[in-house]
Design a protein around this motif. Structure first.
Motif, PDB file in Angstrom:
ATOM      1  N   GLU A 101      30.341  27.293  -6.451  1.00  0.00           N
ATOM      2  CA  GLU A 101      31.796  27.373  -6.588  1.00  0.00           C
ATOM      3  C   GLU A 101      32.270  27.668  -8.010  1.00  0.00           C
ATOM      4  OE1 GLU A 101      35.622  24.840  -4.945  1.00  0.00           O
ATOM      5  OE2 GLU A 101      33.611  23.997  -4.817  1.00  0.00           O
ATOM      6  N   TYR A 102      31.598  27.121  -8.999  1.00  0.00           N
ATOM      7  CA  TYR A 102      32.082  27.267 -10.379  1.00  0.00           C
ATOM      8  C   TYR A 102      31.236  28.224 -11.197  1.00  0.00           C
ATOM      9  CZ  TYR A 102      34.842  23.381  -8.847  1.00  0.00           C
ATOM     10  OH  TYR A 102      35.708  22.595  -8.137  1.00  0.00           O
ATOM     11  N   SER A 103      30.648  29.188 -10.520  1.00  0.00           N
ATOM     12  CA  SER A 103      29.819  30.184 -11.174  1.00  0.00           C
ATOM     13  C   SER A 103      30.279  31.571 -10.751  1.00  0.00           C
ATOM     14  CB  SER A 103      28.356  29.962 -10.780  1.00  0.00           C
ATOM     15  OG  SER A 103      27.533  30.948 -11.331  1.00  0.00           O
ATOM     16  N   ALA A 104      30.445  32.471 -11.713  1.00  0.00           N
ATOM     17  CA  ALA A 104      30.857  33.842 -11.391  1.00  0.00           C
ATOM     18  C   ALA A 104      29.734  34.518 -10.602  1.00  0.00           C
ATOM     19  CB  ALA A 104      31.157  34.627 -12.662  1.00  0.00           C
ATOM     20  N   TYR A 105      30.098  35.214  -9.528  1.00  0.00           N
ATOM     21  CA  TYR A 105      29.110  35.900  -8.711  1.00  0.00           C
ATOM     22  C   TYR A 105      28.444  37.007  -9.520  1.00  0.00           C
ATOM     23  CZ  TYR A 105      27.053  39.016  -5.345  1.00  0.00           C
ATOM     24  OH  TYR A 105      26.175  39.825  -4.692  1.00  0.00           O
ATOM     25  N   SER A 106      27.137  37.143  -9.348  1.00  0.00           N
ATOM     26  CA  SER A 106      26.358  38.176 -10.020  1.00  0.00           C
ATOM     27  C   SER A 106      25.416  38.821  -9.010  1.00  0.00           C
ATOM     28  CB  SER A 106      25.548  37.550 -11.166  1.00  0.00           C
ATOM     29  OG  SER A 106      24.519  38.431 -11.587  1.00  0.00           O
ATOM     30  N   VAL A 107      25.563  40.123  -8.794  1.00  0.00           N
ATOM     31  CA  VAL A 107      24.679  40.860  -7.890  1.00  0.00           C
ATOM     32  C   VAL A 107      23.234  40.705  -8.356  1.00  0.00           C
ATOM     33  CG1 VAL A 107      24.030  43.167  -7.075  1.00  0.00           C
ATOM     34  CG2 VAL A 107      26.436  42.544  -7.237  1.00  0.00           C
ATOM     35  N   LYS A 108      23.014  40.927  -9.645  1.00  0.00           N
ATOM     36  CA  LYS A 108      21.667  40.840 -10.201  1.00  0.00           C
ATOM     37  C   LYS A 108      21.073  39.446  -9.989  1.00  0.00           C
ATOM     38  CE  LYS A 108      19.019  41.454 -14.387  1.00  0.00           C
ATOM     39  NZ  LYS A 108      18.978  41.485 -15.811  1.00  0.00           N
ATOM     40  N   GLN A 157      21.781  42.946   0.105  1.00  0.00           N
ATOM     41  CA  GLN A 157      22.720  41.833   0.152  1.00  0.00           C
ATOM     42  C   GLN A 157      24.118  42.339   0.471  1.00  0.00           C
ATOM     43  OE1 GLN A 157      24.086  39.905  -3.629  1.00  0.00           O
ATOM     44  NE2 GLN A 157      22.329  40.971  -4.483  1.00  0.00           N
ATOM     45  N   ARG A 158      24.871  41.447   1.021  1.00  0.00           N
ATOM     46  CA  ARG A 158      26.265  41.690   1.376  1.00  0.00           C
ATOM     47  C   ARG A 158      27.030  40.442   0.955  1.00  0.00           C
ATOM     48  NH1 ARG A 158      27.837  41.802   7.595  1.00  0.00           N
ATOM     49  NH2 ARG A 158      30.066  41.719   7.383  1.00  0.00           N
ATOM     50  N   VAL A 159      28.226  40.617   0.439  1.00  0.00           N
ATOM     51  CA  VAL A 159      29.016  39.485  -0.045  1.00  0.00           C
ATOM     52  C   VAL A 159      30.396  39.542   0.597  1.00  0.00           C
ATOM     53  CG1 VAL A 159      29.956  38.343  -2.082  1.00  0.00           C
ATOM     54  CG2 VAL A 159      27.790  39.544  -2.227  1.00  0.00           C
ATOM     55  N   LEU A 168      30.489  34.218   0.109  1.00  0.00           N
ATOM     56  CA  LEU A 168      29.389  34.030   1.053  1.00  0.00           C
ATOM     57  C   LEU A 168      28.406  35.165   0.806  1.00  0.00           C
ATOM     58  CD1 LEU A 168      27.863  33.014   3.534  1.00  0.00           C
ATOM     59  CD2 LEU A 168      29.459  34.313   4.953  1.00  0.00           C
ATOM     60  N   VAL A 169      27.182  34.810   0.450  1.00  0.00           N
ATOM     61  CA  VAL A 169      26.143  35.801   0.187  1.00  0.00           C
ATOM     62  C   VAL A 169      25.249  35.886   1.419  1.00  0.00           C
ATOM     63  CG1 VAL A 169      24.183  36.432  -1.282  1.00  0.00           C
ATOM     64  CG2 VAL A 169      26.179  35.277  -2.286  1.00  0.00           C
ATOM     65  N   LEU A 170      25.017  37.089   1.857  1.00  0.00           N
ATOM     66  CA  LEU A 170      24.052  37.367   2.915  1.00  0.00           C
ATOM     67  C   LEU A 170      22.924  38.145   2.237  1.00  0.00           C
ATOM     68  CD1 LEU A 170      22.807  37.737   5.644  1.00  0.00           C
ATOM     69  CD2 LEU A 170      24.575  39.378   6.216  1.00  0.00           C
TER      70      LEU A 170
END
Length: 190
Positions: A101-108, A157-159, A168-170
């Motif tokens: 929740e408190y972390s910026a999403y990162s693809v890498k 991956q899909r977000v 939600l990360v798939l």
């Protein structure tokens, strides 16, 4: 996650369109807070070429007929990427989870987490894998897992945004287990 709601779904032999329905149900269960994360493991019972959205790869009548004559069905998905063959010799693993929740999403970072978990799994079996792109492989990407330069796992991956702007990360892995890889490689010429 205290009191985390987790579930594993296993399907030995299924058809690819049914997996999209099951995937949609898992996503809805996470949106509705019935689940926090899920692991879906499946193998398709029939040869299917899954085409990405866009104009580059179209399921034209000629392509569908050529593939059908060769024993393949064709489906189109709503996400990008490249065509992905599905056979009974491929094990698919999908991990659905909420990004912290408190972390910026990162693809890498999401890809690196998936590759790290899979690398540890293969190491426990005595198999040394390396994550990197694989020249001349189908659906190539920077996060393939390779043994001696040969791709054995493809990742994707899909977000989605769910639950008060939570991500939600798939994360998905297609593990090449067995089967007629020459038949898969031949798809490149169709």
């Amino acid at each position: 996650m205290a009191n985390s709601k987790v579930k594993i779904f296993r399907y030995a032999d299924t058809q690819y369109p049914k997996m999209w329905e099951k995937e949609a149900q898992i996503i809805e269960d996470i949106r509705a807070s019935h689940l926090d994360q899920a692991l879906q493991i499946y193998r398709c019972s029939e040869n299917t070429l899954v085409l990405p959205s866009g104009r580059k790869w179209q399921a034209t009548q000629d392509v569908v007929k050529a593939l059908s004559d060769d024993g393949w069905s064709v489906l189109s998905r709503r996400s990008g990427g490249a065509p992905v063959p599905q056979t009974a010799g491929m094990l698919n693993v999908s991990h659905f989870y909420l990004w912290p929740e408190y972390s910026a999403y990162s693809v890498k970072q999401a890809y690196e987490c998936l590759c790290h978990a899979l690398t540890l799994f293969f190491e426990s079996l005595g198999i040394n894998v390396q994550p990197h792109a694989t020249a001349h492989s189908f659906c190539d990407g920077d996060y393939n897992l390779n043994v001696d330069g040969q791709k054995i796992v493809g990742t994707a991956q899909r977000v989605l945004t769910v639950r008060k702007n939570r991500r939600l990360v798939l994360a998905q892995a297609c593990i090449l287990m067995s089967g007629d890889m020459q038949n898969v490689v031949r798809l490149r010429s169709i």
